[in-house]
Design a protein around this motif. Sequence first.
Motif, PDB file in Angstrom:
ATOM      1  N   SER A  65      -6.857  18.343  63.953  1.00  0.00           N
ATOM      2  CA  SER A  65      -6.402  19.626  63.441  1.00  0.00           C
ATOM      3  C   SER A  65      -4.995  19.506  62.874  1.00  0.00           C
ATOM      4  N   THR A  67      -1.870  19.286  60.184  1.00  0.00           N
ATOM      5  CA  THR A  67      -1.559  20.231  59.125  1.00  0.00           C
ATOM      6  C   THR A  67      -2.142  19.810  57.786  1.00  0.00           C
ATOM      7  N   LEU A  70      -4.825  21.840  56.681  1.00  0.00           N
ATOM      8  CA  LEU A  70      -4.464  23.216  56.374  1.00  0.00           C
ATOM      9  C   LEU A  70      -3.937  23.367  54.946  1.00  0.00           C
ATOM     10  N   ASP A  79      -3.327  28.848  53.406  1.00  0.00           N
ATOM     11  CA  ASP A  79      -3.205  30.275  53.702  1.00  0.00           C
ATOM     12  C   ASP A  79      -2.158  30.974  52.841  1.00  0.00           C
TER      13      ASP A  79
END
Length: 203
Positions: A65, A67, A70, A79
């Motif tokens: 998980s 970054t 992301l 995001d």
Amino acid sequence: MDSISRIGQRMAEIQALIGGPLGYASASVGGVASSSPSGSAGSAGAVATGTGFADALDQAVRSSSSTSSLRNAQGVPADLAKFGNGNVPTSALQEVGDTGHRLWAPAGEALEKLLAAAARDGVSIGITDSYRSYAAQVDLVKRKGLYSQGGLAAAPGTSPHGWAVAVDLDLDARAQTWMRANADRFGFVEDTPREPWHWVFKA
């Protein structure tokens, strides 16, 4: 790599971490580690592994998980991409401690850890700039000129400050030396020649 391959790879990594087949899971009862086949109540003949399955699984999940997952294909925080460079609302950013500066949440959390580590080493690091709105980027070009033309400002809409992943730091010689030796542990890199104060979160 497709999803099935990724799952197989993660299972192999977890198996390597616990030193045995995934059919065995360790549990700790009253501080004593035991190992039993998954789905069974226990097995007297089971061999305890050095690392509990739950711990290994947690470590594997945390490592997968990172970054990097992301960010989108352009390296932009996924995001924040919908807002556009320099148009990210304050509510979508995280304040860095009590500094009044804001960054993308993973970058802000990493910077807080970096500042705390520096302080433990007796090094003082200040922040002079963090997230930069599009209007602020335009103003900076007017005042300091485009980097491509010998100035110090990125073309508006292209700055990593506009994605809240860059900071300009107040660094004396000792702090600069500390950053160059330690910043990468927290995901920050010095990536712009002529700007030793400018650090970008790349993790």
